[in-house]
Design an enzyme around this catalytic site. Sequence first.
Site, mmCIF file in Angstrom:
data_model
loop_
_atom_site.group_PDB
_atom_site.id
_atom_site.type_symbol
_atom_site.label_atom_id
_atom_site.label_comp_id
_atom_site.label_asym_id
_atom_site.label_seq_id
_atom_site.Cartn_x
_atom_site.Cartn_y
_atom_site.Cartn_z
ATOM 1 N N ASN A 76 0.831 -1.203 0.000
ATOM 2 C CA ASN A 76 0.000 0.000 0.000
ATOM 3 C C ASN A 76 0.867 1.254 0.000
ATOM 4 O O ASN A 76 2.021 1.206 0.432
ATOM 5 C CB ASN A 76 -0.917 0.003 1.231
ATOM 6 C CG ASN A 76 -2.122 -0.893 1.037
ATOM 7 O OD1 ASN A 76 -2.671 -0.996 -0.040
ATOM 8 N ND2 ASN A 76 -2.544 -1.556 2.109
ATOM 9 N N ARG A 106 -20.067 8.858 17.632
ATOM 10 C CA ARG A 106 -21.244 8.147 17.121
ATOM 11 C C ARG A 106 -20.857 6.892 16.360
ATOM 12 O O ARG A 106 -21.497 5.840 16.498
ATOM 13 C CB ARG A 106 -22.047 9.076 16.193
ATOM 14 C CG ARG A 106 -23.271 8.402 15.544
ATOM 15 C CD ARG A 106 -24.096 9.380 14.724
ATOM 16 N NE ARG A 106 -23.500 9.713 13.448
ATOM 17 C CZ ARG A 106 -23.741 9.054 12.303
ATOM 18 N NH1 ARG A 106 -24.554 8.011 12.308
ATOM 19 N NH2 ARG A 106 -23.178 9.446 11.170
ATOM 20 N N CYS A 138 -5.770 -6.991 -3.402
ATOM 21 C CA CYS A 138 -6.314 -6.647 -2.091
ATOM 22 C C CYS A 138 -7.506 -7.560 -1.827
ATOM 23 O O CYS A 138 -8.246 -7.907 -2.755
ATOM 24 C CB CYS A 138 -6.745 -5.184 -2.075
ATOM 25 S SG CYS A 138 -7.525 -4.635 -0.540
ATOM 26 N N HIS A 139 -7.711 -7.926 -0.577
ATOM 27 C CA HIS A 139 -8.787 -8.872 -0.245
ATOM 28 C C HIS A 139 -10.076 -8.183 0.183
ATOM 29 O O HIS A 139 -10.992 -8.821 0.668
ATOM 30 C CB HIS A 139 -8.322 -9.824 0.857
ATOM 31 C CG HIS A 139 -7.781 -9.129 2.083
ATOM 32 N ND1 HIS A 139 -6.800 -9.679 2.871
ATOM 33 C CD2 HIS A 139 -8.068 -7.933 2.636
ATOM 34 C CE1 HIS A 139 -6.522 -8.858 3.860
ATOM 35 N NE2 HIS A 139 -7.283 -7.798 3.744
ATOM 36 N N HIS A 162 -10.090 0.018 -1.900
ATOM 37 C CA HIS A 162 -10.611 0.420 -0.592
ATOM 38 C C HIS A 162 -11.817 1.345 -0.694
ATOM 39 O O HIS A 162 -12.380 1.724 0.327
ATOM 40 C CB HIS A 162 -9.540 1.098 0.279
ATOM 41 C CG HIS A 162 -8.515 0.153 0.822
ATOM 42 N ND1 HIS A 162 -7.570 0.550 1.749
ATOM 43 C CD2 HIS A 162 -8.267 -1.160 0.571
ATOM 44 C CE1 HIS A 162 -6.791 -0.487 2.043
ATOM 45 N NE2 HIS A 162 -7.205 -1.537 1.335
#
Length: 468
Positions: free
Chosen positions: A181, A300, A203-204, A233
Amino acid sequence: MTDAPGSTPAGTVPPTPHRSDGPAGTTRPARASGEVKIAFVGAGSVVFTQGLLADLLAFPELARARITLHDIDPERLATAEAAARHIASVRGAAPKITAHLDRRAALEDADFVINTVQVGMDEATRTDFAVPARYGLRQTIGDTLGIGGIFRALRTFPLLRALGEDIAEVCPDAWLLNYTNPMAMNVMYLTRATGLRRVVGLCHSVYWTVHDLCELLGVPFEEVSYLAAGVNHQAWLLRWERAGRSLYPLLDEAIAKDPQLRRRVRVDMYRRLGHYPTETSEHSSEYVPWYLRHDSEVARLRLPVGAYLDIVQENTAAYEKTRAALAAGTPLPVEGTTEYAPQIIHSIVTGTPRTVYGNVPNRGLVDNLPASAVVEVPCLVDSLGVQPTRVGALPPQCAALNRTYVSTGDLVVRAATEGDPRHIRHAAMIDPATAAALPVERIWDLCDDLVRAHADLLPPELRAVLGH
């Protein structure tokens, strides 16, 4: 949880390969399986290397492959070699394993190169968090976009250029399978700066997103079909079906019933954008301006600021545990993975067709993202190589977010390829989370401080401190 080593990601929508000028090209005829050579660059990432080797050596056709391991750290390299020999023994395989401090020796005549290098290691990662934190800039993972991703890319690019030059000279037909990355920036840089065309970023995140959503709903993963596309991502689950019916209505019901689900960034984004993003909430929060800047949103959505520092510590502990176990003659259990590199290698060598998700240049694959982008799309893999799927247009709101992500990465790559340090600052100004948190003068000050902190790892032309 893992599938059988090398199994096709269950239920992926069969792709229509886009066979124009993507990264596939014409692959030379596969060698006899015992002659296949697989080089690991950054093999000192021992735990990750172990998982990949466990999958590779579970294939009978790869059991006698030549495995070369390279790292610049002698201790980690020796640990990786010991782990590889243990895995081969457990798997009943007989590969030819060699370890090399010299990268070119490891690459010589390779068919596949797996890159897992982390330039600067833990110290550089801690710097990526510590310096921005002094400015009040929050990060959770910091390895893909944001200020952490920008500087991780800049210190990785010199290694990628040197690696690309070596591959072009000693194994020009090899497939470079990149795990390092920031994925999209690294693949973009490799394809622009090195001229290599057989480059795929792996990437998984798509696989595990669908796997975990199925688990949430109690739906067997093996019975679903899915299609995702976007950028690494920040791809989007465009279709997710069982027996031809969308599973999104069931997800909506689950979210409506469980207020805790609504306290996840990914769920919040899905409810507003209509498509589920393919990376964790921790990652996803860093690619948009809406969450980390606000104390109320951090609370939150239960965002773990600085979470990656804990992961760094855990990775170091896992390495030390592995090293100690091997030294004591009590190696750890051999565990496979669901990573794509072993599946790709097996498919190209044997001609077994599979669908995987890859990060490749956007050569007509996603209509409403720039041609300069690196996109994540399904790819058919067989003896012809990795053949990406043309997806068409993304939903406009999803593409709009992706374009901001792509623009940041483009400026980082331009900083390196054009030798222009101003583009580092431009990238940080465009980056959504950085721009939301800091006024522009502070962004430039932050970049100056990070340039100073990482100077020895940056290309000389990018070490300038510019001020305002």
